[in-house]
Design a protein around this motif. Structure first.
Motif, PDB file in Angstrom:
ATOM      1  N   ARG A 168       0.861  -1.247   0.069  1.00  0.00           N
ATOM      2  CA  ARG A 168      -0.002   0.041  -0.197  1.00  0.00           C
ATOM      3  C   ARG A 168       0.980   1.362  -0.053  1.00  0.00           C
ATOM      4  N   MET A 169       1.860   1.241   0.861  1.00  0.00           N
ATOM      5  CA  MET A 169       2.690   2.220   0.808  1.00  0.00           C
ATOM      6  C   MET A 169       3.410   2.659  -0.546  1.00  0.00           C
ATOM      7  N   ALA A 170       3.897   1.590  -1.012  1.00  0.00           N
ATOM      8  CA  ALA A 170       4.583   1.543  -2.302  1.00  0.00           C
ATOM      9  C   ALA A 170       3.744   2.225  -3.488  1.00  0.00           C
ATOM     10  N   VAL A 171       2.265   1.991  -3.462  1.00  0.00           N
ATOM     11  CA  VAL A 171       1.492   2.320  -4.425  1.00  0.00           C
ATOM     12  C   VAL A 171       1.246   3.970  -4.075  1.00  0.00           C
ATOM     13  N   GLU A 172       1.134   4.337  -2.676  1.00  0.00           N
ATOM     14  CA  GLU A 172       1.056   5.652  -2.460  1.00  0.00           C
ATOM     15  C   GLU A 172       2.223   6.600  -2.875  1.00  0.00           C
TER      16      GLU A 172
END
Length: 218
Positions: A168-172
């Motif tokens: 999720r953080m990578a996508v953000e």
């Protein structure tokens, strides 16, 4: 109206995945290996008593070798805990309680050491992290920027714990993310199915098996 909106979103999501499929090419790809440690992969570890689904050691090692042959950058992200770890990072509930109660991934123990057959001289080894998100408290973001990485393949760890949080953080942060669905661990098959079939397909670009990832053109 709601049905039409959901239908439009479904068409958009399908196009997004179709357009991004096959884009794992060039030297701007990195493989992020979560928790490549003895407690997770050693046959002598009590991990198997608590995690119904285990990432197969041989399959993970083979995948990493193939990724190196493609000149993909390999980033190792170990997870450890200590008595001084802030409670906000290592809660006393759920996954972390399980880890603590069974003395898994404890700093300074044999179980927290890296698996030697999963690590190569050219790999980048991040500072040991204490939380689910591999970006928090490490040099991961700086490392990705330094090497011009735009696309991440994420594997290892626990499906609905650090794998979910890190993806999720990578996508953000605007990375193109592929998750290797069969190269992770999970407490139960239901947990694995929920995260790989329901949750992550709505967030990341691709959820594929390791073999299918390696079939993409380079």
């Amino acid at each position: 109206m709601i049905a039409r909106a959901v239908n439009r979103f479904g068409h958009w999501l399908t196009r997004r995945h179709a357009e991004s499929y096959g884009r794992l090419e060039g030297k701007n790809v990195a493989v992020l290996m979560l928790s490549p440690q003895m407690d997770v992969f050693s046959e002598a570890s009590p991990w198997s008593k608590h995690f119904a689904i285990q990432a197969d050691r041989d399959n993970v090692t083979s995948f990493l070798g193939s990724a190196r042959n493609r000149d993909w950058k390999i980033i190792q992200a170990p997870l450890v805990w200590t008595d001084n770890t802030p409670s906000t990072a290592m809660s006393e509930t759920g996954y972390f309680r399980l880890v603590r109660e069974n003395s898994l991934l404890e700093a300074g123990t044999t179980g927290a050491k890296l698996m030697t057959d999963m690590v190569s001289d050219g790999d980048i080894i991040l500072t040991e992290r204490a939380g689910l998100n591999a970006f928090y408290g490490t040099e991961l973001q700086k490392t990705l920027v330094k090497h011009g990485i735009e696309r991440l393949v994420i594997l290892g760890g626990v499906a609905n714990a650090d794998l979910d949080s890190t993806s999720r953080m990578a996508v953000e942060l605007d990375y193109d993310v592929t998750v290797a669905s069969d190269l992770v661990s999970a407490v139960s098959k239901q947990d694995l199915d929920n995260i790989m079939e329901v949750t992550l397909p709505r967030i990341v670009s691709r959820v594929l098996t390791g073999d299918k990832i390696l079939l993409e053109p380079t």
